[in-house]
Design an enzyme around this catalytic site. Structure first.
Site, PDB file in Angstrom:
ATOM      1  N   ASP A 106      -5.674   5.232  44.490  1.00 61.21           N
ATOM      2  CA  ASP A 106      -5.326   5.765  43.354  1.00 61.21           C
ATOM      3  C   ASP A 106      -5.875   7.262  43.254  1.00 61.21           C
ATOM      4  O   ASP A 106      -5.427   8.041  42.341  1.00 61.21           O
ATOM      5  CB  ASP A 106      -5.544   5.159  42.156  1.00 61.21           C
ATOM      6  CG  ASP A 106      -4.712   3.681  42.297  1.00 61.21           C
ATOM      7  OD1 ASP A 106      -4.098   3.615  43.010  1.00 61.21           O
ATOM      8  OD2 ASP A 106      -5.106   2.985  41.290  1.00 61.21           O
TER       9      ASP A 106
ATOM     10  N   HIS B  88     -19.268   3.241  37.776  1.00 61.83           N
ATOM     11  CA  HIS B  88     -18.866   4.021  36.376  1.00 61.83           C
ATOM     12  C   HIS B  88     -18.302   5.228  36.802  1.00 61.83           C
ATOM     13  O   HIS B  88     -17.165   5.599  36.186  1.00 61.83           O
ATOM     14  CB  HIS B  88     -20.317   4.306  35.756  1.00 61.83           C
ATOM     15  CG  HIS B  88     -20.237   4.910  34.281  1.00 61.83           C
ATOM     16  ND1 HIS B  88     -20.093   6.239  34.093  1.00 61.83           N
ATOM     17  CD2 HIS B  88     -20.021   4.271  33.101  1.00 61.83           C
ATOM     18  CE1 HIS B  88     -20.103   6.349  32.943  1.00 61.83           C
ATOM     19  NE2 HIS B  88     -20.085   5.429  32.133  1.00 61.83           N
TER      20      HIS B  88
ATOM     21  N   SER C  91     -18.002   6.470  27.222  1.00 60.11           N
ATOM     22  CA  SER C  91     -17.716   6.781  28.535  1.00 60.11           C
ATOM     23  C   SER C  91     -16.331   6.882  29.215  1.00 60.11           C
ATOM     24  O   SER C  91     -15.885   7.577  29.700  1.00 60.11           O
ATOM     25  CB  SER C  91     -18.465   6.020  29.791  1.00 60.11           C
ATOM     26  OG  SER C  91     -19.985   6.449  29.799  1.00 60.11           O
TER      27      SER C  91
ATOM     28  N   ASP D  97     -21.330  12.084  37.550  1.00 55.32           N
ATOM     29  CA  ASP D  97     -21.417  10.903  37.086  1.00 55.32           C
ATOM     30  C   ASP D  97     -22.298  10.266  38.103  1.00 55.32           C
ATOM     31  O   ASP D  97     -23.037  10.749  38.986  1.00 55.32           O
ATOM     32  CB  ASP D  97     -20.047  10.012  36.965  1.00 55.32           C
ATOM     33  CG  ASP D  97     -20.136   9.071  36.004  1.00 55.32           C
ATOM     34  OD1 ASP D  97     -20.781   7.787  36.232  1.00 55.32           O
ATOM     35  OD2 ASP D  97     -19.472   9.002  34.769  1.00 55.32           O
TER      36      ASP D  97
END
Length: 419
Positions: A152, A180, A359, A143
């Protein structure tokens, strides 16, 4: 920095604001040259390829299968007339995020829920407070990169590599200036946060291979993506790992570099999962690599009622209606569906954002595949894929244009869930 002659100059010129040129005419010529570049894939005999590589330099080498390089439009025309070389333009791929605007006007510092609706839905548990599973399984997210220091995600990061700025890759570099890739990674395997107040992904015990293959604008070249696919497969073999490649990106056109790379990875035992695209709701709008037979194509679902009624989003690309009901995956077929609209996940500033698209559906399935595989590491990639299909049949989606009972071109086999 990539070592091809022309691309090397391109990066240097940008970094130096063309100050390496004398002035005036030369600077203008330099700018025109950069705009004129075409990335091409060259194939041919060993001798012809050797001579071409000496002349043009290279971006990516694929051994005896050829190499990619950057040429001018004039050089491209000349190459197409060379009977000893096969010349293909290298495709551009982009993130598979819906064209709908970002839902949140501002990025949240804390998640609205530790288990977003998509996570609860794929677990089929509205009371879910945390997730589990995925231990020992590698999820390679190809990506825009990943913010690996996000609280996280940090504990899950095992590899971080940039395929966009080198003829091989840059290790320990996968910065995401788009958001993204970080969002996708979070949905697949966010671990709830080291401070105990973060968000959960589907498989929080899986390991992340963050591979940057797209630039900050969300686009990239197929040769970089193909190199990363092959690298993930080779890493899976060399480390003795079970690996899943998750690609929330696509193109409307089929590309030989990507096609051969997906086949290579699948034949090495890697499971490849890819977004269907956001060009729905007409038939045969599914993009590549999702449309390839050796990739699991994922459609996006939206939650239309609080009681858990799901339908295929209008923007979600559709497959081939002529193969509805055969329960056989062929080229341009949808395979499964997962939550894709209003999905909250990790963001590049350490916070959280909510966005739409196939996505967002794709990493739900990648995470679920990791959960399945971690429970039985003796399974093959084909057997994990078969389990995804079986689970999807149990929750068939009948809502949304083109969605019907059983295998259909809008939702595939159905909504794939944990239980």
């Amino acid at each position: 920095m990539k070592t091809g002659k022309r691309i090397g100059m391109a990066f240097l010129c940008v970094g130096m604001s063309f100050s390496i040129f004398a002035n005036g005419t030369e600077a203008k010529q330099g700018e025109e040259q950069l705009k004129d570049e075409i990335r091409v894939y060259l194939k041919g005999s060993d001798n012809e390829l050797t001579e071409a590589k000496k002349k043009f330099g290279h971006e990516r080498s694929f051994g005896k299968d050829g190499f990619t390089t950057n040429v001018s439009s004039e050089e491209y025309e000349t190459l197409t007339k060379d009977e000893d070389l096969k010349v293909e333009k290298v495709s551009k791929y982009t993130i598979a995020q819906s064209i709908q605007p970002t839902i949140q006007a501002t990025i949240a510092a804390v998640p609205s829920a530790r288990t977003p609706w998509g996570i609860k839905a794929i677990y089929n548990d509205p009371s879910l407070t945390k997730t589990s599973g995925g231990d020992g399984i590698k999820i390679a997210v190809l990506d825009t990169g990943t913010t690996t220091k996000h609280t996280d995600l940090a504990a899950n990061v095992e590899q971080c590599k940039d395929f966009t700025t080198s003829t091989t890759y840059v290790n320990n570099s996968c910065s995401d200036n788009n958001g993204h890739g970080t969002h996708v990674s979070g949905t697949a395997l966010a671990n709830g946060g080291s401070d105990g107040s973060g968000i959960y992904g589907v498989a929080p015990e899986a390991e992340l291979w963050a591979y940057k293959v797209l630039g900050d604008d969300g686009s990239g070249y197929s040769d970089d993506i193909a190199a990363a696919i092959r690298h993930a497969a080779d890493q899976s073999i060399s480390t003795g790992s079970k690996a899943i490649i998750s690609m929330s990106l696509g193109s409307s056109s089929k590309d030989s570099l990507i096609s051969s790379a997906v086949d290579y990875a699948y034949n090495k035992g890697v499971l490849v999962i890819a977004a269907a695209g956001n060009s729905g709701y007409s038939a045969n709008t599914i993009g590549y690599p999702g449309a390839l037979p050796n990739a699991v194509a994922v459609a996006a679902l939206e939650n239309v009622q609080a009681n858990g009624t799901y339908r295929v989003a209008n923007y979600s690309s559709r497959g081939n209606p002529n193969t509805d009901g055969d329960f056989v995956i062929q080229e341009k077929d949808l395979e499964v569906s997962a939550p894709g609209s209003a999905i909250e996940s990790t963001w590049i500033n350490g916070g959280y954002n909510t966005i739409n698209g196939t996505s967002m559906a794709t990493p739900h399935v990648s995470g679920l595949a990791a959960k399945i595989w971690s429970s039985n590491k003796n399974l093959t990639n084909a057997q994990v894929r078969a389990q995804l299909q079986t689970k999807a049949k149990d929750y068939d989606i009948k809502g949304g244009y083109g969605a019907e009972t059983g295998d259909d071109y809008a939702s595939g086999f159905g909504f794939v869930r944990v239980k």
